[in-house]
Design an enzyme around this catalytic site. Structure first.
Site, PDB file in Angstrom:
ATOM      1  N   GLY A  32       0.848  -1.197   0.033  1.00 32.24           N
ATOM      2  CA  GLY A  32      -0.016   0.273  -0.019  1.00 32.24           C
ATOM      3  C   GLY A  32       0.840   1.220   0.119  1.00 32.24           C
ATOM      4  O   GLY A  32       2.114   1.102  -0.311  1.00 32.24           O
ATOM      5  N   LEU A  34       0.900   3.565  -2.251  1.00 32.90           N
ATOM      6  CA  LEU A  34       1.359   3.556  -3.625  1.00 32.90           C
ATOM      7  C   LEU A  34       1.756   5.036  -3.980  1.00 32.90           C
ATOM      8  O   LEU A  34       1.179   5.997  -3.703  1.00 32.90           O
ATOM      9  CB  LEU A  34       0.315   3.100  -4.661  1.00 32.90           C
ATOM     10  N   HIS A  35       2.940   5.023  -4.922  1.00 30.07           N
ATOM     11  CA  HIS A  35       3.402   6.027  -5.292  1.00 30.07           C
ATOM     12  C   HIS A  35       4.026   5.886  -6.939  1.00 30.07           C
ATOM     13  O   HIS A  35       3.590   4.846  -7.411  1.00 30.07           O
ATOM     14  CB  HIS A  35       4.620   6.672  -4.398  1.00 30.07           C
ATOM     15  N   GLU A  36       4.658   6.975  -7.261  1.00 31.06           N
ATOM     16  CA  GLU A  36       4.900   6.843  -8.958  1.00 31.06           C
ATOM     17  C   GLU A  36       5.856   5.628  -8.996  1.00 31.06           C
ATOM     18  O   GLU A  36       6.011   5.234 -10.348  1.00 31.06           O
ATOM     19  CB  GLU A  36       5.533   8.056  -9.330  1.00 31.06           C
ATOM     20  N   HIS A  38       5.529   2.826  -7.542  1.00 28.88           N
ATOM     21  CA  HIS A  38       4.586   1.450  -7.766  1.00 28.88           C
ATOM     22  C   HIS A  38       4.027   1.579  -9.194  1.00 28.88           C
ATOM     23  O   HIS A  38       3.899   0.538  -9.808  1.00 28.88           O
ATOM     24  CB  HIS A  38       3.681   1.594  -6.642  1.00 28.88           C
ATOM     25  N   GLN A 155      16.092  -7.698  -1.422  1.00 26.65           N
ATOM     26  CA  GLN A 155      14.783  -8.221  -1.682  1.00 26.65           C
ATOM     27  C   GLN A 155      14.607  -8.867  -2.872  1.00 26.65           C
ATOM     28  O   GLN A 155      14.082 -10.252  -3.035  1.00 26.65           O
ATOM     29  CB  GLN A 155      13.760  -7.133  -1.413  1.00 26.65           C
ATOM     30  N   MET A 186      12.379   6.992  -4.736  1.00 25.11           N
ATOM     31  CA  MET A 186      10.716   7.164  -4.094  1.00 25.11           C
ATOM     32  C   MET A 186      10.506   5.988  -3.177  1.00 25.11           C
ATOM     33  O   MET A 186      11.202   4.756  -3.470  1.00 25.11           O
ATOM     34  CB  MET A 186       9.848   6.819  -5.466  1.00 25.11           C
ATOM     35  N   SER A 187       9.875   6.254  -2.280  1.00 22.87           N
ATOM     36  CA  SER A 187       9.958   5.324  -1.021  1.00 22.87           C
ATOM     37  C   SER A 187       8.394   5.809  -0.563  1.00 22.87           C
ATOM     38  O   SER A 187       8.064   6.980  -0.166  1.00 22.87           O
ATOM     39  CB  SER A 187      10.858   4.912   0.013  1.00 22.87           C
ATOM     40  N   ARG A 189       8.239   5.591   2.617  1.00 23.97           N
ATOM     41  CA  ARG A 189       8.665   6.298   3.973  1.00 23.97           C
ATOM     42  C   ARG A 189       9.177   7.657   3.663  1.00 23.97           C
ATOM     43  O   ARG A 189       9.348   8.438   4.711  1.00 23.97           O
ATOM     44  CB  ARG A 189       9.970   5.550   4.300  1.00 23.97           C
TER      45      ARG A 189
END
Length: 307
Positions: A32, A34-36, A38, A155, A186-187, A189
């Site tokens: 969840g 979500l940003h650019e 994603h 990951q 982008m994160s 966080r």
């Protein structure tokens, strides 16, 4: 703009997934917020697959005892808006009791030694939680393709290894890190960063760029240049800065020539950030958008690179 189907249960997922039977299916797994970044994963998935499934699940298994699960941002409405805008076919948004109907699973996927270094050393058990939920979601979604960002390099490596070692019938596709206009990776966080924190955080990408810019000079020069940028920003509390082979995460020796991962983790204010750049070391070297072939060398090949 067509709205994606949204399902929350295994019973709802079965027929919704069965309806996507007329071409390749790709999955983008998220927690969840979500940003650019994603959105870029979704767009890459749509370029190749006929159908795209997005999972939105805040996985409790990958949060340690000192990490505040309740603090993680939840932006369901905007998440679904992004999914609709990017043409997602199906969103699977379960709760923990759906994914783990018997509570904490007694059997989990172990990340092994690769899960105990770098991020794994800072977050014990984190990657076991990641691989367990990824494995479960791969079984439930049954995708042909699964897309992950290069920003979470460790990951990505571990998911590739799990898929290969356990014979999951899926192709893992890496997508280059998406960055803000100021070069901050982008994160989800980033929402926690104050304006002053953000200025401090830019030291991470500056360090990576500085190291990559002189990759032709070899590993010591790369490490020295990157470390110099980080030392110049004392408010960035560095956890690690490493130059490692992208398959085994071992420090590359001075004689090494070939592809390597320059990675950094630091705490800025109350927020822990990670970033990395693929680089090619040696003559003609420099930053890479991604590793060659969108993948990594097999684990049984020696980490010698180009002699």
């Amino acid at each position: 703009m067509n709205q994606p189907a949204v399902v929350h249960t295994r019973a709802g997922l079965g027929p919704a997934r069965a309806a996507l039977d007329d071409g390749e299916v790709a999955v983008v797994m998220t927690m969840g917020a979500l940003h650019e970044g994603h959105a870029a994963l979704i767009r890459e998935a749509r370029r190749r697959a006929r159908h795209v499934v997005v999972t939105i699940f805040l996985n409790p298994l990958q949060f340690g005892p000192r990490e505040d699960l309740s603090r993680y941002p939840r932006t369901v409405d905007s998440d679904l808006e992004i999914c609709a805008r990017e043409g997602v076919d199906l969103v699977f948004m379960p709760t923990p009791d759906v994914v783990y109907p018997d509570g904490d699973p007694g059997v989990r996927v172990s990340a092994g030694p690769l899960g105990d270094v770098l991020e794994g050393q800072a977050r014990a058990g984190h990657f076991d939680g990641v691989l367990t939920v990824v494995g479960k979601l791969l079984h439930l979604i049954r995708p042909d393709l699964a897309y992950y960002g290069q920003k979470d390099a460790q990951q990505l490596l571990l998911i590739r290894r799990m898929v290969r070692d356990l014979d999951f019938p899926v192709e893992v596709v890496a997508v280059p890190t998406v960055r803000e206009p100021d070069d901050l990776a982008m994160s989800s966080r980033n929402i926690y960063l104050t304006d002053s924190d953000r200025e401090v955080a830019l030291a991470l990408s500056r360090a990576l760029r500085a190291g990559a810019a002189i990759a032709a000079e070899g590993p010591s020069a790369v490490r020295r240049a990157a470390r110099t940028e980080l030392v110049a920003e004392p408010l960035a509390l560095v956890d690690y800065l490493v130059l490692v082979h992208p398959e085994n995460l071992l420090d590359v020796p001075e004689w090494y020539r070939g592809e390597a991962l320059l990675a950094v983790a630091a705490r800025v204010g109350t927020t822990r950030l990670i970033d990395n750049l693929p680089v090619r070391l040696g003559p003609g070297g420099g930053p890479l958008e991604s590793f060659s072939g969108n993948g990594l060398v097999p684990a049984d090949e020696p980490a010698t690179g180009d002699a």
